[in-house]
Design a protein around this motif. Structure first.
Motif, PDB file in Angstrom:
ATOM      1  N   VAL A 180     -10.407  10.267  -2.000  1.00 12.19           N
ATOM      2  CA  VAL A 180      -9.053  10.370  -1.536  1.00 12.19           C
ATOM      3  C   VAL A 180      -8.137   9.215  -1.370  1.00 12.19           C
ATOM      4  N   ALA A 181      -8.624   8.249  -0.795  1.00 12.36           N
ATOM      5  CA  ALA A 181      -8.052   6.897  -0.507  1.00 12.36           C
ATOM      6  C   ALA A 181      -7.732   6.215  -2.062  1.00 12.36           C
TER       7      ALA A 181
ATOM      8  N   LEU B   1     -13.777  10.566   1.451  1.00 11.44           N
ATOM      9  CA  LEU B   1     -12.599  10.137   2.035  1.00 11.44           C
ATOM     10  C   LEU B   1     -12.161   8.568   1.034  1.00 11.44           C
ATOM     11  N   VAL B   2     -13.310   8.086   0.545  1.00  9.25           N
ATOM     12  CA  VAL B   2     -13.058   7.018  -0.325  1.00  9.25           C
ATOM     13  C   VAL B   2     -12.389   7.334  -1.554  1.00  9.25           C
TER      14      VAL B   2
ATOM     15  N   ALA C 249      -5.043   8.339  -3.809  1.00 13.18           N
ATOM     16  CA  ALA C 249      -3.678   8.422  -3.039  1.00 13.18           C
ATOM     17  C   ALA C 249      -2.762   6.916  -2.804  1.00 13.18           C
ATOM     18  N   THR C 250      -3.890   5.991  -3.048  1.00  8.89           N
ATOM     19  CA  THR C 250      -3.194   4.581  -3.260  1.00  8.89           C
ATOM     20  C   THR C 250      -3.364   4.106  -4.353  1.00  8.89           C
TER      21      THR C 250
ATOM     22  N   TYR D  91     -12.844   0.500  -3.130  1.00  7.27           N
ATOM     23  CA  TYR D  91     -13.497   1.767  -3.183  1.00  7.27           C
ATOM     24  C   TYR D  91     -14.842   1.949  -4.095  1.00  7.27           C
TER      25      TYR D  91
ATOM     26  N   ALA E 169      -3.554  12.338  -2.629  1.00 10.49           N
ATOM     27  CA  ALA E 169      -4.727  12.694  -1.591  1.00 10.49           C
ATOM     28  C   ALA E 169      -5.175  14.083  -1.869  1.00 10.49           C
TER      29      ALA E 169
ATOM     30  N   TRP F 242       0.814   5.256  -0.327  1.00 12.42           N
ATOM     31  CA  TRP F 242       0.161   6.634  -0.034  1.00 12.42           C
ATOM     32  C   TRP F 242       1.009   7.661  -0.497  1.00 12.42           C
TER      33      TRP F 242
ATOM     34  N   VAL G  32       0.874  -1.228  -0.016  1.00 13.55           N
ATOM     35  CA  VAL G  32      -0.066   0.085  -0.129  1.00 13.55           C
ATOM     36  C   VAL G  32       1.039   1.224   0.094  1.00 13.55           C
TER      37      VAL G  32
ATOM     38  N   SER H 132      -0.329   1.647  -5.567  1.00 10.53           N
ATOM     39  CA  SER H 132      -0.008   0.274  -4.589  1.00 10.53           C
ATOM     40  C   SER H 132       0.174  -0.793  -5.444  1.00 10.53           C
TER      41      SER H 132
END
Length: 328
Positions: free
Chosen positions: A258-259, A255-256, A262-263, A274, A19, A14, A12, A266
């Motif tokens: 953003v994640a 938030l989802v 941001a990931t 998501y 983000a 980040w 993972v 990975s």
């Protein structure tokens, strides 16, 4: 999820810049959630395809991410048009995959069709008729346009030094992969229509999205996808069960997104977690009592698609090769 050698990139990863970009991408959906949670989830889905792509160093190159989003929307609408007549949908998936495989070794567009357009054509089978899918297609177009506008606000940077690229698959490999993908999509679609599944596209997209020409990569993506679907669905069900106020849904949706951005780099294949979360919020925001049936529907149909893909690409195809090999 899947394991890899210690020299591999982190499972993972980040990225702070990703983000921040995701937060800007999520603002319209988060604002809309105060009035309509389902529409907010739909808007968030619209920015994911373009949002998870790497940000090109030059602004001109960032148009590609928007084009990918536009193709995603068009693919869903095309799939819904084919779904009006199931035999045409089954044959259409097979033909598109075979043709794309034949040109993928020489033209990047062929590989894009196999990895993105074909699975989303399969997703469109859940919405027979263009009238049933135009809003989702339009949302992807609008979301990709917003992602392009956000991307142009980022300063340009010098291109990174080019890393050694792995050798491109040969024409024979990609032609074979197109045939396998077409077979998988056609079989999943035929099963979905034959069983009269509510979401015919769920097993189709699950099978096609995990397929890759390299067997080990397909195995990793298969394990990751089923785990992601379970996690994303359970988190959405937990949120819906709390009967939280609309602003909480807006914060969770933001938030989802953003994640997701941001990931995106990975090693683990996280995007399905998501998108599943957003789809379940969309489905259950006004019908929370359907949570149990929706959960098992999604998990079992995802497992069906992944199972068909594994049977076709990892079992039957090697068996055919061995049977064709001349004996000495």
């Amino acid at each position: 999820m899947t394991t890899a050698p210690s020299s591999a990139p982190p499972a993972v990863r980040w990225e702070g810049a990703g983000a921040l970009r995701g937060l800007l991408l999520a603002l319209p959906a988060a604002a809309v959630a105060v009035h309509d949670v389902q529409l907010a989830a739909l808007l968030a889905v619209g920015v994911i395809p373009a949002g998870i792509l790497p940000l090109a160093p030059r602004r001109r190159g960032r148009l590609r991410a928007a084009v990918v989003g536009y193709l995603a929307g068009a693919s869903i609408v095309l799939g819904s048009a084919l779904a009006v007549w199931p035999p045409l949908a089954v044959a259409g998936l097979f033909v598109v995959a075979v043709l794309a495989g034949r040109v993928a070794a020489d033209q990047p567009a062929g590989a894009l069709v196999l990895s993105l357009c074909l699975p989303l054509m399969g997703a469109g089978l859940s919405y027979p008729g263009v009238r049933s899918s135009w809003d989702l297609g339009l949302t992807l177009v609008l979301g990709s346009t917003w992602a392009l506008l956000v991307a142009t606000c980022w300063p340009e940077r010098p291109p990174a030094s080019a890393a050694a690229a792995p050798p491109a698959p040969t024409r024979a490999v990609m032609a074979r992969f197109g045939l396998l993908a077409g077979t998988t999509g056609a079989v999943c679609a035929a099963i979905g229509f034959g069983l009269d599944l509510e979401h015919v596209g769920w097993p189709v997209i699950a099978g096609l999205i995990v397929m890759r020409p390299v067997p080990d990569v397909q195995r990793m993506r298969s394990v990751d996808r089923i785990a992601d679907v379970v996690v994303g669905a359970l988190l959405a069900i937990g949120l819906v069960a709390t009967d939280a106020p609309a602003w909480v849904f807006g914060a969770a949706i933001a938030l989802v997104v953003v994640a997701a951005t941001a990931t995106a780099a990975s090693r683990w294949y996280l995007t399905p977690a998501y998108t599943t979360f957003l789809v379940f919020v969309l489905l259950l925001a006004t019908d929370p009592e359907d949570a149990r049936s929706r959960f098992w529907e999604r998990v079992l149909e995802t497992a069906l698609g992944i199972g068909v893909a594994a049977l076709v690409a990892l079992v039957l195809a090697p068996l055919v090769v061995r049977l064709r090999r001349p004996r000495t």
